[in-house]
Design an enzyme around this catalytic site. Structure first.
Site, short mmCIF file in Angstrom:
data_model
loop_
_atom_site.label_atom_id
_atom_site.label_comp_id
_atom_site.label_asym_id
_atom_site.label_seq_id
_atom_site.Cartn_x
_atom_site.Cartn_y
_atom_site.Cartn_z
N GLY A 212 39.02 -5.72 1.51
CA GLY A 212 40.43 -6.29 1.99
C GLY A 212 41.47 -5.76 1.95
N VAL B 148 34.87 -1.05 0.23
CA VAL B 148 34.60 -0.93 -0.75
C VAL B 148 32.94 -0.17 -0.66
CG1 VAL B 148 33.29 -1.07 -3.26
CG2 VAL B 148 35.97 -1.90 -2.45
N LYS C 190 35.90 2.89 -3.65
CA LYS C 190 36.71 2.62 -3.04
C LYS C 190 37.60 3.63 -1.76
CE LYS C 190 38.80 -1.29 -4.67
NZ LYS C 190 39.70 -2.44 -6.24
N MET D 173 42.88 -3.83 0.11
CA MET D 173 43.49 -2.76 -0.03
C MET D 173 42.78 -1.31 0.44
SD MET D 173 45.40 -1.56 -2.78
CE MET D 173 44.55 -0.45 -3.67
N LEU E 5 30.46 -2.49 1.66
CA LEU E 5 29.93 -3.59 0.84
C LEU E 5 31.25 -4.40 0.64
CD1 LEU E 5 28.96 -2.39 -2.76
CD2 LEU E 5 27.85 -2.95 -1.42
N GLY E 6 32.43 -4.50 1.44
CA GLY E 6 33.01 -5.72 1.60
C GLY E 6 34.37 -4.97 1.63
N ASP F 163 45.65 -10.37 -11.63
CA ASP F 163 45.21 -11.30 -11.27
C ASP F 163 43.58 -11.39 -11.60
OD1 ASP F 163 45.04 -12.40 -8.63
OD2 ASP F 163 44.78 -10.61 -7.23
#
Length: 565
Positions: free
Chosen positions: A29, A34, A49, A31, A26-27, A147
């Site tokens: 970053g 996902v 995740k 970290m 799904l995407g 955040d």
């Protein structure tokens, strides 16, 4: 949705913890990644995740990333609220944690703003009410998000608002894991007291909510000083608070939340009270026309297929009433959930793999060293009598310790790919920032800023830049936009390096309106390279009297950029 062409290579189809099947990416970053997946025990869709540790990452940083993932799990594990993404489980596979969460068919507020621009008052009221409610629940549980920004606000295809990504949240009962020199949070949305290094309290989330609503009402971030995250943070701390042009209750709420004194910010209960009369009728879908039904994060609302049935031998049936009530306490599970047993290898196979790994590692080190020296225009072997060094001249005088550092430059317009390694400063006091920008195109900047704030080494990725018909000349022509409106840029030199362009330019930064100060000049040496459809920019920026030092650093750093991971 159609699966990504690279899903099979990236790990789609893996079974995590003997239970969670990864289906499509799904995407992701800094970290990790996902995934959309399926809980094969309960037959329900889940989001998983995955923490991805880049090769060569120091053990200390790897342990911190694992702990950060577990911290997110601990934070949302104590929360049960319709405006917070629900945690289901933490599974382990090969020793690495996988955080299993509720799968929400949605788009982030950041993606919607990037596509449609500012929202109307009714839509803003729904967001303010939902985020405030979710943060209230977190604060009551002792959790500070830290955040809050448009990228961490999810808008469901059914109109629900969810607060996500508690990856840097902090329980006030825990000690922080923030390492020296690393500022966690997004510069344009960070609270002034957090940016100044003061203690983090729930009031920091009030500022984040106000800054998020400002962006949603105005169509731009409240703070964004060119492509300089340190200047952005400085402006947050020292500059005036921007005022929204939106009037009425929404403008009043934003103004009352974005107050530099944390004790004077509007409470979340008051935020919710003030937006009540702006909320739509029950059943209304104020975001229906904004949600992209083809977005990968929306096209996950699919029924989990039933498990295939196998013929069973006929057996006597028991006369049990079909409407028998379920027991209040069903007791212990009839099976035990545990980590999968480790795979066993023969001793000879282990020895052979070890020898092969040593040989490949040595070859890779030699090849990488040779390529770096050649591309930098230097001799492969150091001068006789000169010991090898892992230091570089710094703009502050003395030597600067450099080491290969792994990071991720995924962003809204290019959520796939983006992992890279590069030589970066590792000296104590250097700060690392991540900021998503939109100038000539959408991009992600990873910046390393010196302790005195005068020197910045940055890696910027414009994902899919060349796929839209742009070329390097478009970037050069857009330099005034890249350095920020209101600033002047003078291109000093442009050199074709075969695989891209090397630029040297001087930027004059004017004081922010309303702030007394003198213009400041900075010199930048930048390397532009094309990798597939992506434009990568490596640049070193510092005072104009350090222009030669900037170029020497660029010559060392730029050839080390590796985007093949």
């Amino acid at each position: 949705m159609p699966a990504n062409d690279n899903d099979d290579l990236a790990g789609a189809g893996r079974l995590i913890g003997d239970r969670y099947r990864l289906e499509r990416e799904l995407g992701g970053g800094a970290m990790g990644t996902v995934w959309a997946g399926t809980d094969e025990l309960l037959r329900r869709p889940v989001a998983v995740k995955e923490v991805k540790l880049p090769p060569g990452m120091p053990d200390e940083e790897a342990a911190e990333l694992r702990e950060r993932a577990l911290r997110e799990a601990r934070a949302i594990a104590v929360l049960s609220h319709p405006n917070v993404v629900t945690l289901y489980d933490v599974a382990r596979e090969d020793g690495e944690p996988f955080v299993v969460m509720e799968l929400v068919p949605s788009q982030s507020l950041a993606a919607i703003l990037g596509e449609h621009g500012p929202l109307d008052d009714q839509q803003l009221a729904v967001i303010a009410d939902g985020v405030a409610a979710g943060l209230e629940a977190a604060h009551q549980a002792g959790i500070v998000h830290r955040d809050v920004k448009p990228g961490n606000v999810l808008i469901g295809d059914d109109g629900r608002i969810k607060v996500s990504d508690f990856g840097i949240s902090r329980n006030i009962a825990e000690h922080t894991i923030t390492r020296t020199g690393i500022l966690l949070g997004t510069p344009a949305f960070i609270a002034p007291e957090v940016a100044a290094g003061e203690g983090v309290h729930a009031s920091a989330d009030l500022w984040g909510l106000g800054a998020t609503l400002f962006a949603a009402a105005e169509g731009r971030a409240p703070y964004d000083v060119g492509d300089d995250p340190l200047a952005t943070v400085t402006e947050v701390v020292r500059g005036p608070v921007p005022r929204p042009t939106r009037t009425g209750p929404i403008g009043e709420i934003i103004t009352a939340l974005m107050v530099k004194d944390p004790t004077q910010r509007m409470p979340l209960t008051e935020v919710r009270r003030r937006v009540q009369r702006l909320l739509p009728e029950p059943g209304a879908r104020p975001f229906a026309m904004l949600i992209d039904p083809e977005a990968p994060t929306v096209r996950v609302r699919t029924l989990v297929p039933p498990a295939p049935s196998t013929p069973q031998p006929k057996s006597p049936t028991l006369d049990v009433p079909s409407a028998a009530p379920l027991a209040r306490d069903p007791g212990a599970l009839p099976f035990e959930l545990k980590d999968p047993p480790p795979r066993r290898r023969s001793p000879w196979a282990v020895a052979a793999l070890a020898v092969a790994a040593v040989v490949l590692f040595a070859a890779a080190c030699l090849g990488g060293f040779t390529a770096t020296r050649v591309l930098a225009g230097e001799a492969v072997l150091p001068p006789r009598g000169t010991p090898p060094s892992a230091t570089s001249p710094s703009a502050q005088g003395g030597n600067l310790r450099m080491a290969e550092t792994a990071d991720d430059a995924k962003h809204t317009a290019a959520p796939r790919g983006g992992r890279f390694t590069v030589l970066a400063p590792v000296g104590e006091g250097w700060q690392r920032f991540h900021s998503e920008r939109t100038d000539v195109a959408n991009s992600l900047v990873v910046s390393y800023v010196s302790p005195d704030g005068r020197t910045e080494i940055a890696v910027q990725r414009y994902g899919r830049y060349f796929g839209s018909g742009r070329d390097l000349d478009d970037y050069v022509a857009a330099l005034p936009t890249v350095v920020g409106a209101g600033n002047q840029v003078q291109l000093e030199s442009r050199t074709d390096t075969g695989d891209g362009l090397r630029l040297v330019y001087t930027t004059t930064l004017n004081p922010v309106v309303g702030v007394v100060g003198q213009p400041e000049q900075r010199s930048t040496a930048a390397q532009l390279v094309q990798r597939g459809d992506d434009l990568w920019v490596v640049r070193v920026t510092g005072p104009v009297d350090h222009a030669r030092t900037n170029m020497r650093l660029l010559v060392q750093v730029a050839p080390s950029l590796d985007t093949s991971s």
